[in-house]
Design a protein around this motif. Structure first.
Motif, PDB file in Angstrom:
ATOM      1  N   GLY A 299     -13.275  -7.701 -21.784  1.00 44.52           N
ATOM      2  CA  GLY A 299     -13.395  -8.674 -20.704  1.00 44.52           C
ATOM      3  C   GLY A 299     -14.758  -9.340 -20.652  1.00 44.52           C
ATOM      4  N   ASP A 300     -14.865 -10.352 -19.817  1.00 45.08           N
ATOM      5  CA  ASP A 300     -16.123 -11.072 -19.593  1.00 45.08           C
ATOM      6  C   ASP A 300     -16.480 -10.888 -18.132  1.00 45.08           C
ATOM      7  N   TYR A 301     -17.501 -10.054 -17.865  1.00 42.87           N
ATOM      8  CA  TYR A 301     -17.755  -9.612 -16.499  1.00 42.87           C
ATOM      9  C   TYR A 301     -19.138 -10.011 -16.002  1.00 42.87           C
ATOM     10  N   GLY A 302     -19.211 -10.290 -14.696  1.00 46.04           N
ATOM     11  CA  GLY A 302     -20.485 -10.550 -14.064  1.00 46.04           C
ATOM     12  C   GLY A 302     -20.547 -10.018 -12.646  1.00 46.04           C
ATOM     13  N   HIS A 303     -19.465  -9.342 -12.201  1.00 42.09           N
ATOM     14  CA  HIS A 303     -19.446  -8.829 -10.831  1.00 42.09           C
ATOM     15  C   HIS A 303     -20.315  -7.577 -10.720  1.00 42.09           C
ATOM     16  N   VAL A 304     -20.618  -7.188  -9.510  1.00 43.69           N
ATOM     17  CA  VAL A 304     -21.512  -6.055  -9.261  1.00 43.69           C
ATOM     18  C   VAL A 304     -20.801  -4.746  -9.562  1.00 43.69           C
ATOM     19  N   GLU A 314     -29.284  -6.392 -15.723  1.00 43.07           N
ATOM     20  CA  GLU A 314     -28.406  -7.552 -15.879  1.00 43.07           C
ATOM     21  C   GLU A 314     -27.404  -7.642 -14.743  1.00 43.07           C
ATOM     22  N   VAL A 315     -26.997  -6.508 -14.200  1.00 43.86           N
ATOM     23  CA  VAL A 315     -26.056  -6.504 -13.070  1.00 43.86           C
ATOM     24  C   VAL A 315     -26.751  -7.014 -11.813  1.00 43.86           C
ATOM     25  N   ILE A 316     -27.997  -6.623 -11.614  1.00 41.46           N
ATOM     26  CA  ILE A 316     -28.744  -7.036 -10.420  1.00 41.46           C
ATOM     27  C   ILE A 316     -28.859  -8.555 -10.339  1.00 41.46           C
ATOM     28  N   VAL A 317     -29.125  -9.196 -11.480  1.00 41.14           N
ATOM     29  CA  VAL A 317     -29.331 -10.653 -11.455  1.00 41.14           C
ATOM     30  C   VAL A 317     -28.025 -11.426 -11.617  1.00 41.14           C
ATOM     31  N   GLY A 318     -26.894 -10.722 -11.751  1.00 39.79           N
ATOM     32  CA  GLY A 318     -25.612 -11.417 -11.868  1.00 39.79           C
ATOM     33  C   GLY A 318     -25.346 -11.998 -13.235  1.00 39.79           C
ATOM     34  N   ALA A 319     -25.905 -11.398 -14.292  1.00 41.57           N
ATOM     35  CA  ALA A 319     -25.646 -11.851 -15.658  1.00 41.57           C
ATOM     36  C   ALA A 319     -24.421 -11.129 -16.225  1.00 41.57           C
ATOM     37  N   ARG A 320     -23.973 -11.575 -17.395  1.00 41.53           N
ATOM     38  CA  ARG A 320     -22.865 -10.890 -18.060  1.00 41.53           C
ATOM     39  C   ARG A 320     -23.325  -9.493 -18.457  1.00 41.53           C
ATOM     40  N   TRP A 321     -22.406  -8.538 -18.376  1.00 41.46           N
ATOM     41  CA  TRP A 321     -22.752  -7.174 -18.777  1.00 41.46           C
ATOM     42  C   TRP A 321     -21.669  -6.594 -19.676  1.00 41.46           C
ATOM     43  N   SER A 322     -22.007  -5.485 -20.341  1.00 43.98           N
ATOM     44  CA  SER A 322     -21.101  -4.867 -21.305  1.00 43.98           C
ATOM     45  C   SER A 322     -21.175  -3.352 -21.159  1.00 43.98           C
ATOM     46  N   GLU A 323     -20.650  -2.631 -22.157  1.00 44.78           N
ATOM     47  CA  GLU A 323     -20.700  -1.170 -22.128  1.00 44.78           C
ATOM     48  C   GLU A 323     -22.130  -0.636 -22.147  1.00 44.78           C
ATOM     49  N   ARG A 324     -23.101  -1.484 -22.529  1.00 47.69           N
ATOM     50  CA  ARG A 324     -24.495  -1.038 -22.540  1.00 47.69           C
ATOM     51  C   ARG A 324     -25.019  -0.780 -21.122  1.00 47.69           C
ATOM     52  N   ALA A 325     -24.318  -1.288 -20.112  1.00 49.44           N
ATOM     53  CA  ALA A 325     -24.693  -0.969 -18.727  1.00 49.44           C
ATOM     54  C   ALA A 325     -24.537   0.528 -18.474  1.00 49.44           C
ATOM     55  N   ASP A 326     -23.524   1.152 -19.087  1.00 51.12           N
ATOM     56  CA  ASP A 326     -23.339   2.600 -18.956  1.00 51.12           C
ATOM     57  C   ASP A 326     -24.538   3.363 -19.518  1.00 51.12           C
ATOM     58  N   MET A 327     -25.124   2.842 -20.581  1.00 54.24           N
ATOM     59  CA  MET A 327     -26.256   3.534 -21.218  1.00 54.24           C
ATOM     60  C   MET A 327     -27.483   3.516 -20.309  1.00 54.24           C
ATOM     61  N   TRP A 328     -27.680   2.424 -19.601  1.00 50.93           N
ATOM     62  CA  TRP A 328     -28.777   2.358 -18.626  1.00 50.93           C
ATOM     63  C   TRP A 328     -28.589   3.427 -17.556  1.00 50.93           C
ATOM     64  N   SER A 329     -27.369   3.503 -17.015  1.00 45.31           N
ATOM     65  CA  SER A 329     -27.088   4.493 -15.977  1.00 45.31           C
ATOM     66  C   SER A 329     -27.288   5.912 -16.498  1.00 45.31           C
ATOM     67  N   LEU A 330     -26.866   6.165 -17.730  1.00 40.99           N
ATOM     68  CA  LEU A 330     -27.014   7.497 -18.305  1.00 40.99           C
ATOM     69  C   LEU A 330     -28.487   7.890 -18.394  1.00 40.99           C
ATOM     70  N   ALA A 331     -29.337   6.977 -18.837  1.00 38.44           N
ATOM     71  CA  ALA A 331     -30.771   7.274 -18.934  1.00 38.44           C
ATOM     72  C   ALA A 331     -31.353   7.594 -17.563  1.00 38.44           C
ATOM     73  N   CYS A 332     -30.970   6.823 -16.557  1.00 39.43           N
ATOM     74  CA  CYS A 332     -31.442   7.085 -15.191  1.00 39.43           C
ATOM     75  C   CYS A 332     -30.992   8.457 -14.717  1.00 39.43           C
ATOM     76  N   MET A 333     -29.766   8.832 -15.058  1.00 37.25           N
ATOM     77  CA  MET A 333     -29.241  10.124 -14.624  1.00 37.25           C
ATOM     78  C   MET A 333     -29.918  11.275 -15.342  1.00 37.25           C
ATOM     79  N   ILE A 334     -30.202  11.127 -16.627  1.00 35.57           N
ATOM     80  CA  ILE A 334     -30.885  12.184 -17.375  1.00 35.57           C
ATOM     81  C   ILE A 334     -32.255  12.451 -16.765  1.00 35.57           C
ATOM     82  N   PHE A 335     -32.986  11.380 -16.447  1.00 40.48           N
ATOM     83  CA  PHE A 335     -34.284  11.532 -15.788  1.00 40.48           C
ATOM     84  C   PHE A 335     -34.131  12.320 -14.492  1.00 40.48           C
ATOM     85  N   GLU A 336     -33.107  11.998 -13.715  1.00 44.63           N
ATOM     86  CA  GLU A 336     -32.886  12.657 -12.432  1.00 44.63           C
ATOM     87  C   GLU A 336     -32.522  14.129 -12.618  1.00 44.63           C
TER      88      GLU A 336
END
Length: 449
Positions: A299-304, A314-336
């Motif tokens: 899909g082609d996504y830009g919703h929050v 990219e989600v914060i500014v409303g740009a297109r996002w992909s599965e790489r958004a999951d990788m950002w979240s994973l890094a944040c969670m590992i730190f936590e």
């Protein structure tokens, strides 16, 4: 202005087929279009599934421990609200879950995604409900973090959890073509070896089970109180539920010397092993749960998407996002998981929003502001001026991730360097440069102890 998902850490489709539950859902949601009222002993799907007790709830559904008579095993029965929007979302979730189940059962990552067992319809007084059954899993990583008093989980355990999640995400992204979109501790659940033996035989419940069942039956009274019921009656029912839950917890505590929370009524054998035998860290197994917000990579996504603290730039500014958004979240969670604290925890001010502060914290840590962030998002112009500087926050305090790990969390220099080297590729602000799950599996940090 940017419309964001709830910032309190909750999502509409909570992961609720684990053994952990908190509080009670709103009884006013038991109405046409809402929850289905359930009592202990209720049977579903031509009497195949018999309800034993309540496991949890979300804004999307309630979840119950049920005995599958056909397979003689316990399952988590998820009953979705009957309103059309919830029904449609549940049907989409089933498509995703079936893709996960059938794509490649031989893949290692398949074992680290919570599996759908069955699905069916159920007609009730509040409408027609989509129902799903899942394997029964243990508590979430959020509960595990609480057990360590939010001071960080042992590094060896986090490394094992991280490897398993990378395998699971690689399977989701590369083989199934699915983006999870809500990676966070609440959505990662512990797998309990021999969980069926902990639950006992349905025809011969233990004293603990009888207390739990009594609590579930009382909870059903609360679920079925009518809108016209008096507030005093509802308060009395709630007090009764809490007392019965407390009695069940005390009884279980005598068998399992764990710091049980009031609503946690099943012990986790995984955690028993860890507390008695720390050398068993390498036995921890986790599964990524809750595909209620997931979508296809095609899909082609830009919703929050994503819960606030794990939301990618990219989600914060409303740009297109992909599965790489999951990788950002994973890094944040590992730190936590390692530190007990959020990597990014934005706060709004009188002259700037949470989104402004979130972007500022990201820029301070990663020290880059790519053009994709400042110009390509639907809301980029609200946050950035023509010079690429933030409009509403002028003074930034730059800090390297390595320095944060060393100075704030006292990691030795060599460990801080290695961990920073591991997390940074997943925290690339420019999404296209962010590392995929498979590429992270051979990193040296995962191999250390």
């Amino acid at each position: 202005m940017v419309t964001t998902q709830e910032d309190d850490g909750s999502s509409e489709h909570s992961a609720v087929y684990s053994i952990h539950t908190e509080d009670e859902e709103d009884e006013h949601e038991y109405q046409p279009g809402g929850y289905h009222p359930v009592s202990f002993g209720d049977q579903f799907h031509q009497d195949r599934y018999k309800v034993v007790r309540k496991l949890g709830w979300g804004h999307f559904s309630t979840v119950w421990l049920a005995h599958d008579k056909e397979k003689n095993m316990y399952v988590a029965l998820k009953i979705v609200k009957s309103a059309p929007r919830f029904t449609q979302s549940a049907l989409e979730e089933i498509k995703l879950l079936e893709k996960v189940k059938e794509t490649n059962k031989e893949a290692v990552g398949w074992n680290h995604i919570a599996q759908l067992l069955d699905h069916f319809w159920h007609q009730g007084p509040n409408g027609k409900h989509v129902c799903m059954t899942f394997e029964v899993l243990g508590e979430s990583l959020l509960s595990l973090m609480k057990r360590f008093n939010h001071r960080g989980i042992p590094s060896a355990m986090v490394k094992r959890i991280t490897r398993q999640l990378l395998l699971g995400l690689d399977y989701l992204h590369r083989e199934c073509g699915i983006i999870h979109t809500d990676i966070k501790p609440e959505n990662v659940l512990l797998w309990i070896p021999n969980v069926q033996s902990y639950l006992g035989h349905p025809s011969q419940p233990s004293d603990n089970q009888q207390q739990v069942q009594q609590s579930a039956s009382s909870a059903s009274l609360l679920n079925q109180t009518s809108p016209g019921s008096t507030k005093s009656r509802k308060r009395r029912v709630k007090r009764r539920i809490k007392k019965q839950q407390a009695r069940a917890t005390v009884s279980l505590h005598e068998e399992c010397p764990l710091p049980l929370e009031p609503s946690l009524v099943l012990p986790s054998s995984v955690l028993d092993i860890l507390l008695v035998h720390p050398e068993a860290l390498d036995r921890v197994v986790v599964k990524l749960a809750d595909l209620g917000n997931a979508c296809w990579t095609s899909g082609d996504y830009g919703h929050v998407i994503q819960t606030r603290q794990y939301r990618s730039p990219e989600v914060i500014v409303g740009a297109r996002w992909s599965e790489r958004a999951d990788m950002w979240s994973l890094a944040c969670m590992i730190f936590e998981l390692l530190t007990g604290e959020f990597l990014f925890d934005p706060r709004g001010g009188s002259k700037f929003s949470k989104d402004d502060d979130h972007l500022a914290q990201i820029i301070e840590l990663m020290q880059v502001v790519p053009r994709s962030l400042t110009t390509l998002g639907e809301y980029s112009r609200e946050f950035f001026g023509k010079n690429g500087q933030l409009r509403n926050i002028k003074k930034l305090r730059y800090r390297r991730l390595r320095d944060v790990l060393h100075d704030s969390f006292l990691l030795p220099p060599s460990e801080a360097d290695l961990l920073s080297h591991f997390l940074s590729p997943m925290l690339q602000v420019e999404m296209e440069k962010r590392r995929a799950a498979k590429a992270m599996l051979d990193h040296q940090w995962l191999c250390g102890h």
